[in-house]
Scaffold this motif. Structure first.
Motif, PDB file in Angstrom:
ATOM      1  N   SER A 136      39.457  14.448  33.728  1.00 54.86           N
ATOM      2  CA  SER A 136      39.528  15.015  35.197  1.00 54.86           C
ATOM      3  C   SER A 136      40.200  16.385  35.578  1.00 54.86           C
ATOM      4  O   SER A 136      39.929  17.179  36.031  1.00 54.86           O
ATOM      5  CB  SER A 136      40.324  13.873  36.005  1.00 54.86           C
ATOM      6  OG  SER A 136      40.222  14.419  37.289  1.00 54.86           O
ATOM      7  N   GLN A 137      41.516  16.494  34.664  1.00 57.41           N
ATOM      8  CA  GLN A 137      42.242  17.671  34.656  1.00 57.41           C
ATOM      9  C   GLN A 137      41.406  19.025  33.979  1.00 57.41           C
ATOM     10  O   GLN A 137      41.549  20.087  34.517  1.00 57.41           O
ATOM     11  CB  GLN A 137      43.464  17.383  33.966  1.00 57.41           C
ATOM     12  CG  GLN A 137      44.329  18.566  33.881  1.00 57.41           C
ATOM     13  CD  GLN A 137      45.773  17.951  33.012  1.00 57.41           C
ATOM     14  OE1 GLN A 137      46.416  17.147  33.666  1.00 57.41           O
ATOM     15  NE2 GLN A 137      46.400  18.585  32.102  1.00 57.41           N
ATOM     16  N   GLY A 141      32.713  17.718  31.992  1.00 58.15           N
ATOM     17  CA  GLY A 141      31.274  16.815  32.260  1.00 58.15           C
ATOM     18  C   GLY A 141      31.353  15.728  33.339  1.00 58.15           C
ATOM     19  O   GLY A 141      32.004  16.187  34.354  1.00 58.15           O
ATOM     20  N   ASN A 142      30.948  14.630  32.956  1.00 55.09           N
ATOM     21  CA  ASN A 142      30.786  13.743  34.113  1.00 55.09           C
ATOM     22  C   ASN A 142      32.192  12.805  34.308  1.00 55.09           C
ATOM     23  O   ASN A 142      32.182  11.742  34.915  1.00 55.09           O
ATOM     24  CB  ASN A 142      29.403  12.656  33.961  1.00 55.09           C
ATOM     25  CG  ASN A 142      29.639  11.780  32.740  1.00 55.09           C
ATOM     26  OD1 ASN A 142      30.280  11.945  31.947  1.00 55.09           O
ATOM     27  ND2 ASN A 142      28.421  11.189  32.486  1.00 55.09           N
ATOM     28  N   GLN A 143      32.882  12.914  33.019  1.00 52.43           N
ATOM     29  CA  GLN A 143      34.317  12.307  32.899  1.00 52.43           C
ATOM     30  C   GLN A 143      34.094  10.648  33.117  1.00 52.43           C
ATOM     31  O   GLN A 143      35.037  10.017  33.115  1.00 52.43           O
ATOM     32  CB  GLN A 143      35.067  12.675  34.014  1.00 52.43           C
ATOM     33  CG  GLN A 143      35.196  14.283  34.232  1.00 52.43           C
ATOM     34  CD  GLN A 143      35.910  14.385  35.651  1.00 52.43           C
ATOM     35  OE1 GLN A 143      36.948  13.893  35.942  1.00 52.43           O
ATOM     36  NE2 GLN A 143      35.687  15.422  36.173  1.00 52.43           N
ATOM     37  N   ASP A 144      32.713  10.209  32.424  1.00 54.30           N
ATOM     38  CA  ASP A 144      32.660   9.018  32.300  1.00 54.30           C
ATOM     39  C   ASP A 144      32.890   8.293  30.946  1.00 54.30           C
ATOM     40  O   ASP A 144      32.100   8.650  30.069  1.00 54.30           O
ATOM     41  CB  ASP A 144      31.046   8.529  32.551  1.00 54.30           C
ATOM     42  CG  ASP A 144      30.938   7.120  32.664  1.00 54.30           C
ATOM     43  OD1 ASP A 144      31.614   6.328  32.436  1.00 54.30           O
ATOM     44  OD2 ASP A 144      29.647   6.873  33.171  1.00 54.30           O
ATOM     45  N   ILE A 145      34.058   7.515  31.004  1.00 54.65           N
ATOM     46  CA  ILE A 145      34.308   7.189  29.532  1.00 54.65           C
ATOM     47  C   ILE A 145      34.295   5.553  29.685  1.00 54.65           C
ATOM     48  O   ILE A 145      35.084   4.804  28.952  1.00 54.65           O
ATOM     49  CB  ILE A 145      35.790   7.474  29.265  1.00 54.65           C
ATOM     50  CG1 ILE A 145      36.994   6.921  30.354  1.00 54.65           C
ATOM     51  CG2 ILE A 145      35.659   8.986  29.329  1.00 54.65           C
ATOM     52  CD1 ILE A 145      38.531   7.412  29.984  1.00 54.65           C
ATOM     53  N   ASN A 146      33.317   4.925  30.363  1.00 60.89           N
ATOM     54  CA  ASN A 146      33.162   3.614  30.291  1.00 60.89           C
ATOM     55  C   ASN A 146      32.498   2.883  28.944  1.00 60.89           C
ATOM     56  O   ASN A 146      32.491   1.775  28.890  1.00 60.89           O
ATOM     57  CB  ASN A 146      32.228   3.233  31.625  1.00 60.89           C
ATOM     58  CG  ASN A 146      32.963   3.348  32.916  1.00 60.89           C
ATOM     59  OD1 ASN A 146      34.165   3.024  33.267  1.00 60.89           O
ATOM     60  ND2 ASN A 146      32.068   3.663  33.773  1.00 60.89           N
ATOM     61  N   SER A 176      43.995  27.452  31.486  1.00 59.63           N
ATOM     62  CA  SER A 176      44.016  26.609  32.865  1.00 59.63           C
ATOM     63  C   SER A 176      43.853  25.231  32.747  1.00 59.63           C
ATOM     64  O   SER A 176      43.199  24.699  33.963  1.00 59.63           O
ATOM     65  CB  SER A 176      43.355  27.378  33.787  1.00 59.63           C
ATOM     66  OG  SER A 176      41.985  27.454  33.251  1.00 59.63           O
ATOM     67  N   LEU A 177      43.972  24.637  31.530  1.00 56.95           N
ATOM     68  CA  LEU A 177      43.683  23.220  31.686  1.00 56.95           C
ATOM     69  C   LEU A 177      45.082  22.369  31.779  1.00 56.95           C
ATOM     70  O   LEU A 177      44.821  20.898  31.649  1.00 56.95           O
ATOM     71  CB  LEU A 177      43.296  22.754  30.107  1.00 56.95           C
ATOM     72  CG  LEU A 177      41.878  23.371  29.588  1.00 56.95           C
ATOM     73  CD1 LEU A 177      41.526  23.154  28.604  1.00 56.95           C
ATOM     74  CD2 LEU A 177      40.745  23.114  30.856  1.00 56.95           C
ATOM     75  N   GLY A 178      46.143  23.094  32.078  1.00 54.54           N
ATOM     76  CA  GLY A 178      47.442  22.364  32.420  1.00 54.54           C
ATOM     77  C   GLY A 178      48.134  21.757  31.229  1.00 54.54           C
ATOM     78  O   GLY A 178      48.620  20.593  31.126  1.00 54.54           O
ATOM     79  N   LEU A 179      47.863  22.363  30.043  1.00 53.66           N
ATOM     80  CA  LEU A 179      48.456  21.970  28.902  1.00 53.66           C
ATOM     81  C   LEU A 179      49.566  23.043  28.264  1.00 53.66           C
ATOM     82  O   LEU A 179      49.724  23.883  29.005  1.00 53.66           O
ATOM     83  CB  LEU A 179      47.371  21.648  27.851  1.00 53.66           C
ATOM     84  CG  LEU A 179      46.200  21.095  27.968  1.00 53.66           C
ATOM     85  CD1 LEU A 179      45.185  21.305  26.787  1.00 53.66           C
ATOM     86  CD2 LEU A 179      46.506  19.527  28.173  1.00 53.66           C
TER      87      LEU A 179
END
Length: 262
Positions: A136-137, A141-146, A176-179
């Protein structure tokens, strides 16, 4: 339905295709392929087959880009340690390439040669809430890790388009990924595949089945040259894994040459 084929597991093995690039044409309009290039300094987009570039697919081994970033940030891996596949958790298969059997595998080798059982074992040290937070950060993509914890990027839940690959790579390059700065610097050395006097190529392959007799092949990354930084995301179809491995990189590179990037 998720496809469980052995060839899927070596999706990122070959960084350089076997065939001569001169013998393979680039991606053209109307073909089952796409190329997106964004040149940062000139704010210029070059797009072949836009509708396909907007379509999301399984990232396969290109997911090792965000995955490696997460693992580095969480101090699960480093460039000083060497690793060995956990054969109790992931028993060796006859088709495994030799590098997967090595007793000492560096992080860069694991990334470049897509040592999947290592990445699966490493990912199992994370949990889905923290992975979800990072994706999310990253806005990846769709961030779906189900899907399965050790395989949601293998024709499973997470999906990403060529345009989304480009935007993610831009955020990565612009830090700019907050790492942490250390994570960015370490990953940069892992991502670098070719260092020439006139350009540097950072890239990752990926491939696997998305339907019967339909394999997708990815080649994504960035090129730095005298004209600046150029991000690229390429994907194509082929009927077999071997077909993808033989031509995906050469076809992508031929396209980059056609577009004046290489």
């Amino acid at each position: 339905m998720q496809l469980q084929w052995p060839s899927l597991l070596i999706s990122g093995l070959l960084l350089l295709a076997v065939n001569s690039a001169a013998a393979i044409e680039g991606c053209h309009k109307g073909e089952q392929c796409t190329m997106v290039v964004y040149s940062e300094q000139t704010d210029t987009w070059q797009i072949i087959n836009k509708s396909r570039a907007e379509r999301a697919f399984s990232p396969f081994s290109t997911y090792k880009i965000p995955n490696t970033l997460i693992l580095l940030e969480k101090n699960k891996v480093d460039t000083k340690t060497t690793y060995r596949v956990n054969t109790k958790a992931y028993p060796p298969k006859k088709w495994w390439p030799n590098v997967w059997h090595k007793e000492e595998i560096t992080l860069k080798e694991a990334f470049s040669y897509s040592v999947l059982p290592l990445y699966q074992d490493w990912t199992n040290t994370l949990n889905k809430p923290e992975i979800k937070t990072y994706l999310s950060q990253f806005d990846y993509g769709n961030q779906d890790i189900n899907g399965p914890l050790d395989g949601f990027w293998l024709n499973s839940s997470i999906q990403v388009s060529a345009f989304e690959q480009i935007e993610f790579l831009r955020r990565l390059n612009n830090k700019s990924l907050g790492l942490s700065e250390q994570t960015y610097q370490t990953f940069d050395s892992i991502f670098l595949q070719e260092n020439h006097a006139d350009y540097q190529l950072y890239a990752k392959t990926g491939a696997g089945p998305i339907a019967r007799k339909t394999y997708i092949g990815w080649y994504v990354g960035k090129i730095k040259n005298a004209r600046g930084t150029h991000y690229f995301a390429f994907n194509m179809y082929a009927p077999t894994f071997n077909d993808i491995v033989k031509i995906r990189v050469d076809k992508a590179r031929a396209t980059l040459k056609d577009l004046g990037i290489l």
